[in-house]
Design a protein around this motif. Sequence first.
Motif, short mmCIF file in Angstrom:
data_model
loop_
_atom_site.label_atom_id
_atom_site.label_comp_id
_atom_site.label_asym_id
_atom_site.label_seq_id
_atom_site.Cartn_x
_atom_site.Cartn_y
_atom_site.Cartn_z
N ALA A 96 -28.59 -13.77 29.56
CA ALA A 96 -27.19 -13.96 29.95
C ALA A 96 -26.46 -12.62 30.05
O ALA A 96 -25.67 -12.40 30.97
CB ALA A 96 -26.48 -14.88 28.95
N SER A 97 -26.71 -11.73 29.11
CA SER A 97 -26.01 -10.44 29.09
C SER A 97 -26.83 -9.30 29.67
O SER A 97 -26.27 -8.26 30.01
CB SER A 97 -25.61 -10.09 27.65
N GLY A 98 -28.17 -9.49 29.77
CA GLY A 98 -29.02 -8.40 30.24
C GLY A 98 -29.24 -7.32 29.20
O GLY A 98 -29.58 -6.20 29.55
N LEU A 99 -29.09 -7.66 27.91
CA LEU A 99 -29.21 -6.68 26.84
C LEU A 99 -30.38 -7.05 25.92
O LEU A 99 -30.72 -8.22 25.78
CB LEU A 99 -27.92 -6.63 26.00
N ASN A 100 -30.95 -6.04 25.31
CA ASN A 100 -31.90 -6.25 24.22
C ASN A 100 -31.12 -6.36 22.92
O ASN A 100 -30.42 -5.43 22.53
CB ASN A 100 -32.90 -5.10 24.14
N CYS A 155 -19.60 -5.32 15.72
CA CYS A 155 -19.65 -4.52 16.95
C CYS A 155 -20.98 -3.78 17.00
O CYS A 155 -21.40 -3.16 16.02
CB CYS A 155 -18.48 -3.53 17.00
N TRP A 156 -21.60 -3.83 18.16
CA TRP A 156 -22.94 -3.27 18.36
C TRP A 156 -22.89 -2.32 19.54
O TRP A 156 -22.21 -2.58 20.54
CB TRP A 156 -23.91 -4.43 18.63
N ARG A 157 -23.61 -1.19 19.43
CA ARG A 157 -23.69 -0.24 20.53
C ARG A 157 -25.08 -0.31 21.16
O ARG A 157 -26.05 0.20 20.58
CB ARG A 157 -23.39 1.19 20.07
N PRO A 158 -25.19 -0.93 22.34
CA PRO A 158 -26.52 -1.04 22.97
C PRO A 158 -27.15 0.30 23.30
O PRO A 158 -28.38 0.42 23.36
CB PRO A 158 -26.22 -1.84 24.25
N GLU A 159 -26.33 1.32 23.51
CA GLU A 159 -26.87 2.63 23.87
C GLU A 159 -27.72 3.22 22.76
O GLU A 159 -28.75 3.86 23.02
CB GLU A 159 -25.72 3.57 24.22
N THR A 160 -27.31 3.01 21.53
CA THR A 160 -28.05 3.55 20.38
C THR A 160 -28.88 2.49 19.67
O THR A 160 -29.74 2.84 18.86
CB THR A 160 -27.08 4.18 19.38
N VAL A 212 -20.35 -3.88 22.17
CA VAL A 212 -20.31 -5.31 22.44
C VAL A 212 -20.16 -6.00 21.09
O VAL A 212 -20.53 -5.45 20.05
CB VAL A 212 -21.57 -5.81 23.17
N VAL A 213 -19.65 -7.22 21.10
CA VAL A 213 -19.44 -7.97 19.86
C VAL A 213 -20.52 -9.03 19.76
O VAL A 213 -20.71 -9.84 20.68
CB VAL A 213 -18.04 -8.60 19.83
N LEU A 214 -21.23 -9.02 18.63
CA LEU A 214 -22.32 -9.96 18.39
C LEU A 214 -21.96 -10.90 17.25
O LEU A 214 -21.28 -10.51 16.29
CB LEU A 214 -23.62 -9.23 18.05
N ARG A 215 -22.42 -12.12 17.37
CA ARG A 215 -22.27 -13.10 16.29
C ARG A 215 -23.44 -12.93 15.34
O ARG A 215 -24.60 -13.05 15.74
CB ARG A 215 -22.22 -14.51 16.85
N ASP A 216 -23.13 -12.66 14.09
CA ASP A 216 -24.16 -12.34 13.09
C ASP A 216 -23.88 -13.13 11.81
O ASP A 216 -23.50 -12.57 10.78
CB ASP A 216 -24.17 -10.83 12.82
N PRO A 217 -24.08 -14.45 11.85
CA PRO A 217 -23.74 -15.24 10.66
C PRO A 217 -24.64 -14.97 9.47
O PRO A 217 -24.24 -15.16 8.32
CB PRO A 217 -23.89 -16.69 11.17
N ASN A 218 -25.89 -14.52 9.72
CA ASN A 218 -26.82 -14.29 8.63
C ASN A 218 -26.88 -12.83 8.20
O ASN A 218 -27.76 -12.44 7.42
CB ASN A 218 -28.22 -14.74 9.05
N LYS A 219 -25.97 -12.03 8.69
CA LYS A 219 -25.87 -10.61 8.32
C LYS A 219 -27.16 -9.85 8.60
O LYS A 219 -27.60 -9.00 7.81
CB LYS A 219 -25.47 -10.46 6.87
#
Length: 225
Positions: A96-100, A155-160, A212-219
Amino acid sequence: MSQPPDPPGDDPQSQPGPPVPPPPAVSPSSAPPPMAPPTSLPPPPPYGQGQYGQGQGQPPYGQGQYGQGQYGQGQYGHGQGPPNAVAPPGMYFDQASGLNLPVGVELASSGRRIGAYFLSIPLAIVTLVIGYAIWGLVVWGRGQTPALQVLGMRCWRPETGRVAGWGWMALREVVGRFAEGLLGPITGVLSLVLMVSGREHKSLHDHIAGTVVLRDPNKVLAARR
C-alpha cells in the motif's frame, strides 16, 4: 584433238542423292506425361518460429525476452514493488505504501492520524500546556508525541530504517508545525490533503522531517531507536 564435254546427266556430283525420309511422327500416347502440380504445399511456420537467415526468428509477441519476463510479470505491476525488491530480514514490503516496514507494525491510517491531532488538544488542556510540552520533550527521543504515545504510534524514518530520534522529532514538531501554520488555514488544509491522499500518509511536517507514522501497539520499534 579435244574431247567433247560430258553431257550434264553423266556428272556423278550433279546427280541428286537419295530422298531423306521425314522424321517419325510422335504420337500423343508416347509423349512423356506433363509434370503434375503439387496437390498441397506445406503450411508456413508459425510467426516467431521460422528461420531468418540462420537461427530462429523473433519470439512471439509477449513471450520473448525483452528485459526479463513478460510485460507486467517481474516488472512494475499493479500493487507490486520494484523488480527484485527483497525486504531485509525482520521486515516486509508494504504494497500500500511501497515501503519496507518492520514486521509487527503497519502504516498508521488517516483516521488514526486525525484522531491523534484532536487528542492532543484535550491532553494539552489537562496538562496545562506546560506539562504537555515537557511530556513531548521526553518522548521525542522515542519517536513519539504525547498523543502518538497514547494511541500506540511512532515516527519512523524509512531513509535510515530507524525510529526518528530527538533531533528529527524536534525538526518535525517545531519547524514542521511552524510551516503548517505559516499561512494559517491554507497550509493547514494543504497538510491535511497531503496526509489523506498520499500513499505514505505524510503530512507537511512529515515531509520536512522525512518521517512516516507507524502503528506499533506491541512496541516492536522500541528496540530500533
